[in-house]
Design a protein around this motif. Sequence first.
Motif, PDB file in Angstrom:
ATOM      1  N   GLY A  44       0.724  -0.901   0.130  1.00 22.25           N
ATOM      2  CA  GLY A  44      -0.230  -0.077   0.088  1.00 22.25           C
ATOM      3  C   GLY A  44       0.902   1.064  -0.110  1.00 22.25           C
ATOM      4  O   GLY A  44       2.038   1.032   0.140  1.00 22.25           O
ATOM      5  N   ARG A  45       0.405   2.440  -0.358  1.00 21.26           N
ATOM      6  CA  ARG A  45       0.882   3.630  -0.207  1.00 21.26           C
ATOM      7  C   ARG A  45       0.240   4.680   0.456  1.00 21.26           C
ATOM      8  O   ARG A  45      -0.753   4.663   1.171  1.00 21.26           O
ATOM      9  N   LEU A  46       1.234   5.886   0.931  1.00 23.38           N
ATOM     10  CA  LEU A  46       0.735   6.863   1.674  1.00 23.38           C
ATOM     11  C   LEU A  46       0.179   8.197   0.760  1.00 23.38           C
ATOM     12  O   LEU A  46       1.034   8.494  -0.076  1.00 23.38           O
ATOM     13  N   HIS A  47      -0.778   8.611   0.947  1.00 26.45           N
ATOM     14  CA  HIS A  47      -1.191  10.030   0.313  1.00 26.45           C
ATOM     15  C   HIS A  47      -1.606  10.951   1.519  1.00 26.45           C
ATOM     16  O   HIS A  47      -1.807  10.472   2.681  1.00 26.45           O
ATOM     17  N   MET A  61       4.769  18.075   3.094  1.00 28.00           N
ATOM     18  CA  MET A  61       4.925  16.799   3.507  1.00 28.00           C
ATOM     19  C   MET A  61       5.159  15.516   2.581  1.00 28.00           C
ATOM     20  O   MET A  61       5.997  14.493   2.839  1.00 28.00           O
ATOM     21  N   CYS A  62       4.385  15.493   1.398  1.00 25.16           N
ATOM     22  CA  CYS A  62       4.616  14.355   0.444  1.00 25.16           C
ATOM     23  C   CYS A  62       5.982  14.381  -0.117  1.00 25.16           C
ATOM     24  O   CYS A  62       6.511  13.403   0.070  1.00 25.16           O
ATOM     25  N   GLY A  69      12.470   8.038   2.280  1.00 23.97           N
ATOM     26  CA  GLY A  69      12.171   6.700   2.271  1.00 23.97           C
ATOM     27  C   GLY A  69      10.899   6.174   2.231  1.00 23.97           C
ATOM     28  O   GLY A  69      10.488   4.851   2.155  1.00 23.97           O
ATOM     29  N   THR A  70       9.844   7.080   2.414  1.00 24.40           N
ATOM     30  CA  THR A  70       8.414   6.421   2.254  1.00 24.40           C
ATOM     31  C   THR A  70       7.610   7.376   1.182  1.00 24.40           C
ATOM     32  O   THR A  70       7.409   8.391   1.222  1.00 24.40           O
ATOM     33  N   PRO A  71       7.702   6.763   0.156  1.00 29.73           N
ATOM     34  CA  PRO A  71       7.017   7.331  -1.025  1.00 29.73           C
ATOM     35  C   PRO A  71       5.511   7.879  -0.741  1.00 29.73           C
ATOM     36  O   PRO A  71       4.797   6.973  -0.092  1.00 29.73           O
ATOM     37  N   CYS A  72       5.229   8.854  -1.150  1.00 27.23           N
ATOM     38  CA  CYS A  72       4.028   9.612  -0.746  1.00 27.23           C
ATOM     39  C   CYS A  72       3.439  10.338  -1.983  1.00 27.23           C
ATOM     40  O   CYS A  72       3.991  11.246  -2.681  1.00 27.23           O
ATOM     41  N   TYR A  73       2.139  10.579  -1.952  1.00 26.92           N
ATOM     42  CA  TYR A  73       1.429  11.048  -3.080  1.00 26.92           C
ATOM     43  C   TYR A  73       0.595  12.333  -2.592  1.00 26.92           C
ATOM     44  O   TYR A  73      -0.511  11.913  -1.590  1.00 26.92           O
ATOM     45  N   LEU A 168       6.425  12.244  12.631  1.00 24.62           N
ATOM     46  CA  LEU A 168       6.023  11.047  11.929  1.00 24.62           C
ATOM     47  C   LEU A 168       7.233  10.666  10.916  1.00 24.62           C
ATOM     48  O   LEU A 168       7.488   9.481  10.727  1.00 24.62           O
ATOM     49  N   SER A 169       7.472  11.608   9.922  1.00 28.81           N
ATOM     50  CA  SER A 169       8.567  11.333   8.922  1.00 28.81           C
ATOM     51  C   SER A 169       9.731  10.675   9.691  1.00 28.81           C
ATOM     52  O   SER A 169      10.407   9.980   9.065  1.00 28.81           O
ATOM     53  N   ILE A 170      10.196  11.541  10.698  1.00 23.06           N
ATOM     54  CA  ILE A 170      11.331  10.591  11.508  1.00 23.06           C
ATOM     55  C   ILE A 170      11.150   9.316  11.870  1.00 23.06           C
ATOM     56  O   ILE A 170      11.927   8.272  11.768  1.00 23.06           O
ATOM     57  N   LEU A 171       9.953   8.893  12.527  1.00 27.07           N
ATOM     58  CA  LEU A 171       9.976   7.435  12.916  1.00 27.07           C
ATOM     59  C   LEU A 171       9.704   6.536  11.676  1.00 27.07           C
ATOM     60  O   LEU A 171      10.407   5.456  11.628  1.00 27.07           O
TER      61      LEU A 171
END
Length: 203
Positions: A44-47, A61-62, A69-73, A168-171
Motif C-alpha cells: 500500500g501507499r501513503l497519500h 510533507m509528501c 524513504g516513504t513514497p508519498c502522494y 512522524l516522518s522521522i519515525l
Amino acid sequence: MNEQALKNYTQHIETEVTQFLKSIDEEQLNRARQLIGAAKEQHGRLHITGIGKPSHVAEYMCALFSSTGTPCYFLDGTEAVHGSAGQVLPEDVVIAISNSGNTIELRNTVEALQRMGVKIISVTGNLSSWLAKNTEAVLFAGVQNEGDDTNKPPRLSIVAEIIVLQCLSILLQEDTAFTMEKYAMWHPGGALGAQAREEIGHA
C-alpha cells in the motif's frame, strides 16, 4: 509591522509552540507509524490531503516523506470526490489535515475513501471534531492563538501541523532502510545532493 506587533507575535510563537510540543501524543504517532507500516507490507501507499492552507502542508510533507524513504502522494482534497480518489487503493493510507476537523469538503473526501476501505490518519487541532472521532489515528496539531489579533488566518496551526508530521516522518525514516547513499541517489542535483555525495565519498 511595528515593533510592538512584532514582539507580540514572537511571544505568541514561543508560547504556542512550547505548549504544543508538550502536547505531542507519542502513542498516536506510533499508531500512525504502525498503520503506514502495515500498509507498506501489503504494498500500500501513503497519500496526504487537505483543504485550503493545509493542502500546501500536504504537498510539502509528501515531498519530505518521499525524500526520506516513504513514497508519498498528494491527494487534492476537493478533486478527490470528482474522480481523483481513483489514485487511492483500498490497501493505502491517507493522512487528512484539517485544523477544525469539520471542513465539509474534507469530510466528503474522507467518507468516500473509507467506503473504499482506506485507513485514515487525521491531523487536527480539534480532538472533539468529526475528523478526530472518525479516523484510525489522530495527530493533534492545535494552538490557542494563531498569532494575531483576529486569531483567524492560519499561521501557528500550520506550524503545529508541520511539526507533528515531521515527527512522524522521522519515525518512518527509522523503519526504512534509509541510507545516505539513497538520499544522494534521490538528490542528484542541488546543494543537499552535493553534500550527501561528499559525505559518502562520491564525486
